[in-house]
Scaffold this motif. Sequence first.
Motif, PDB file in Angstrom:
ATOM      1  N   GLU A 184       0.823  -1.211   0.000  1.00 11.73           N
ATOM      2  CA  GLU A 184       0.000   0.000   0.000  1.00 11.73           C
ATOM      3  C   GLU A 184       0.859   1.264   0.000  1.00 11.73           C
ATOM      4  OE1 GLU A 184      -2.992  -0.474   3.054  1.00 11.73           O
ATOM      5  OE2 GLU A 184      -3.941  -2.118   1.933  1.00 11.73           O
ATOM      6  N   GLU A 185       1.963   1.218   0.748  1.00 14.81           N
ATOM      7  CA  GLU A 185       2.853   2.394   0.820  1.00 14.81           C
ATOM      8  C   GLU A 185       3.500   2.653  -0.551  1.00 14.81           C
ATOM      9  OE1 GLU A 185       3.398   3.499   4.313  1.00 14.81           O
ATOM     10  OE2 GLU A 185       4.086   5.347   3.389  1.00 14.81           O
ATOM     11  N   LEU A 186       4.018   1.596  -1.177  1.00 11.07           N
ATOM     12  CA  LEU A 186       4.690   1.763  -2.470  1.00 11.07           C
ATOM     13  C   LEU A 186       3.694   2.224  -3.537  1.00 11.07           C
ATOM     14  CD1 LEU A 186       7.100  -1.351  -2.677  1.00 11.07           C
ATOM     15  CD2 LEU A 186       7.552   0.902  -1.728  1.00 11.07           C
ATOM     16  N   ALA A 187       2.513   1.592  -3.548  1.00 14.99           N
ATOM     17  CA  ALA A 187       1.506   1.957  -4.546  1.00 14.99           C
ATOM     18  C   ALA A 187       1.016   3.391  -4.317  1.00 14.99           C
ATOM     19  CB  ALA A 187       0.347   0.973  -4.519  1.00 14.99           C
ATOM     20  N   MET A 234       3.746   0.785  -9.475  1.00 11.61           N
ATOM     21  CA  MET A 234       2.837  -0.283  -9.871  1.00 11.61           C
ATOM     22  C   MET A 234       3.384  -1.526  -9.169  1.00 11.61           C
ATOM     23  SD  MET A 234       1.373  -1.216 -13.605  1.00 11.61           S
ATOM     24  CE  MET A 234       2.835  -0.986 -14.454  1.00 11.61           C
ATOM     25  N   ALA A 235       2.530  -2.186  -8.375  1.00  6.50           N
ATOM     26  CA  ALA A 235       3.038  -3.282  -7.532  1.00  6.50           C
ATOM     27  C   ALA A 235       2.473  -4.633  -7.946  1.00  6.50           C
ATOM     28  CB  ALA A 235       2.705  -2.997  -6.073  1.00  6.50           C
ATOM     29  N   TYR A 236       3.236  -5.669  -7.613  1.00  2.00           N
ATOM     30  CA  TYR A 236       2.802  -7.046  -7.831  1.00  2.00           C
ATOM     31  C   TYR A 236       3.085  -7.789  -6.534  1.00  2.00           C
ATOM     32  CZ  TYR A 236       1.868 -11.362 -10.421  1.00  2.00           C
ATOM     33  OH  TYR A 236       1.320 -12.534 -10.877  1.00  2.00           O
ATOM     34  N   THR A 237       2.153  -8.657  -6.133  1.00  2.00           N
ATOM     35  CA  THR A 237       2.399  -9.401  -4.904  1.00  2.00           C
ATOM     36  C   THR A 237       1.928 -10.834  -5.024  1.00  2.00           C
ATOM     37  OG1 THR A 237       2.271  -9.280  -2.488  1.00  2.00           O
ATOM     38  CG2 THR A 237       0.229  -8.802  -3.686  1.00  2.00           C
ATOM     39  N   CYS A 238       2.193 -11.619  -3.982  1.00  2.00           N
ATOM     40  CA  CYS A 238       1.788 -13.028  -3.991  1.00  2.00           C
ATOM     41  C   CYS A 238       1.494 -13.478  -2.570  1.00  2.00           C
ATOM     42  CB  CYS A 238       2.922 -13.895  -4.556  1.00  2.00           C
ATOM     43  SG  CYS A 238       4.341 -14.001  -3.454  1.00  2.00           S
ATOM     44  N   SER A 239       0.763 -14.580  -2.464  1.00  2.00           N
ATOM     45  CA  SER A 239       0.600 -15.279  -1.190  1.00  2.00           C
ATOM     46  C   SER A 239       0.115 -16.683  -1.534  1.00  2.00           C
ATOM     47  CB  SER A 239      -0.417 -14.573  -0.281  1.00  2.00           C
ATOM     48  OG  SER A 239      -1.732 -14.852  -0.713  1.00  2.00           O
ATOM     49  N   ARG A 240      -0.001 -17.547  -0.521  1.00  4.50           N
ATOM     50  CA  ARG A 240      -0.424 -18.921  -0.803  1.00  4.50           C
ATOM     51  C   ARG A 240      -1.940 -19.052  -0.832  1.00  4.50           C
ATOM     52  NH1 ARG A 240       3.007 -21.130   4.117  1.00  4.50           N
ATOM     53  NH2 ARG A 240       1.960 -19.261   4.872  1.00  4.50           N
ATOM     54  N   ASN A 241      -2.648 -18.107  -0.212  1.00  2.00           N
ATOM     55  CA  ASN A 241      -4.094 -18.217  -0.064  1.00  2.00           C
ATOM     56  C   ASN A 241      -4.809 -17.422  -1.167  1.00  2.00           C
ATOM     57  OD1 ASN A 241      -6.786 -17.568   0.760  1.00  2.00           O
ATOM     58  ND2 ASN A 241      -6.258 -18.208   2.838  1.00  2.00           N
ATOM     59  N   ALA A 242      -5.416 -18.175  -2.122  1.00  2.00           N
ATOM     60  CA  ALA A 242      -6.029 -17.534  -3.294  1.00  2.00           C
ATOM     61  C   ALA A 242      -7.165 -16.590  -2.906  1.00  2.00           C
ATOM     62  CB  ALA A 242      -6.538 -18.605  -4.257  1.00  2.00           C
ATOM     63  N   GLY A 243      -8.010 -17.020  -1.945  1.00  2.00           N
ATOM     64  CA  GLY A 243      -9.176 -16.207  -1.556  1.00  2.00           C
ATOM     65  C   GLY A 243      -8.724 -14.874  -0.976  1.00  2.00           C
ATOM     66  N   GLU A 244      -7.739 -14.936  -0.071  1.00  2.00           N
ATOM     67  CA  GLU A 244      -7.244 -13.711   0.578  1.00  2.00           C
ATOM     68  C   GLU A 244      -6.592 -12.781  -0.450  1.00  2.00           C
ATOM     69  OE1 GLU A 244      -6.096 -14.370   4.983  1.00  2.00           O
ATOM     70  OE2 GLU A 244      -4.247 -13.772   3.985  1.00  2.00           O
TER      71      GLU A 244
END
Length: 333
Positions: free
Chosen positions: A99-102, A107-117
């Motif tokens: 949120e801070e960078l955006a 323009m940001a890209y992120t990931c996590s293991r939980n698709a719903g979240e």
Amino acid sequence: MKKSDLSQPSRRGRLATAVAMAMAGLQGHTNPTISKAGRLPMSLKRAPREALAMAMRGDSPGDEEGAKRRDFSKGRWSLEGKTALVTGGTRGIGRAVVEELASLGAMAYTCSRNAGELTASLEEWAEKGLRVSGSVCDISSYEQRVELMERATSALGGKLDILVNNAGTNVRKATTDFTPDDVSLVMATNFEAPFHLSQLAHPHLSTSPGGTIVFVSSVAGLVALCSGSLASASKAALNQLTRNLACEWAPHGVRVNAVAPWYTRTSLVEKVLEDAVFTKLIVDRIPLHRIAEPADVAAVVAFLCLPAAAYITGQVVAIDGGMTVNGFYPRSD
Ligand SMILES: NC(=O)c1ccc[n+]([C@@H]2O[C@H](COP(=O)([O-])OP(=O)(O)OC[C@H]3O[C@@H](n4cnc5c(N)ncnc54)[C@H](OP(=O)(O)O)[C@@H]3O)[C@@H](O)[C@H]2O)c1
């Protein structure tokens, strides 16, 4: 006094004029109410923010030099046009960093293991007008890391300026109780993943005009804490990696730094912080006397990514309210 000096108003004179104009809201016009001595009439109370800022910098509205300085200073404190990959951006520190960078224009890209979240987070950011995309990835997997870098750089227009290696984990046990699986999990997530993602990012970062990496380490990599030797060792390894890469990749134009938070209010430590007695012990050890919030960490990460931090590399910045410099100043208020 030289002729050229006479043709230009003095810095003090320009300041007085600009302040008066700012206060009068008369940008670009001569204000007949300003006295020769540059004194301001008391009746002029309100100032447009930019004009006042100009006045404080000593710029007058038509000042070409001032305009250049304004553009320069705006660029130093902006991530407009930059692209960033932040691992583990759906919760806690990673989310605050995204949120801070955006918010600073990246323009940001992120990931996590939980698709719903992840989907819910992406929707929230889109509603807020933040430019963030992402995909599911378990960074402890070699193959998934390769795929993540391909997807991220493709979504970010084929370039990457910023890598924030944030996602991490901890297994809290006595050293004698760690299993080989614990060691594999913690080292793969906390050390192998940031190491490998940095390797994968290098071709992009080294062709960026301001390529930079920030590792989210921990104070546990700086001093001995009772939160587990395994994660502490993985973070200490990141701290040394920070120093090595800073020197190895400086000729390639890539800056590398780390932040080392102490207890920060996130899902990673919420169970620990449920214990009021232990939390009091933590807080009493902190000169600034509070647990950190994710935004406290995100602000420093963002600063390290900004052009304003162009001369900082190889540093591990503790974000700990002073905990690691506290030899013995107990607080119990
Ligand atoms: N909180 C603290 O007190 C503290 C103190 C010092 C250092 N740190 C460091 O700060 C970093 C962030 O911690 P946090 O407290 O914000 O943790 P958190 O609240 O648990 O959030 C971790 C984020 O990373 C993601 N994540 C975790 N493992 C992942 C994996 N294998 N692959 C992909 N994504 C993964 C999580 O999403 P999923 O679970 O859905 O994958 C989540 O988005 C970590 O490196 C941690 O060691 C935290």
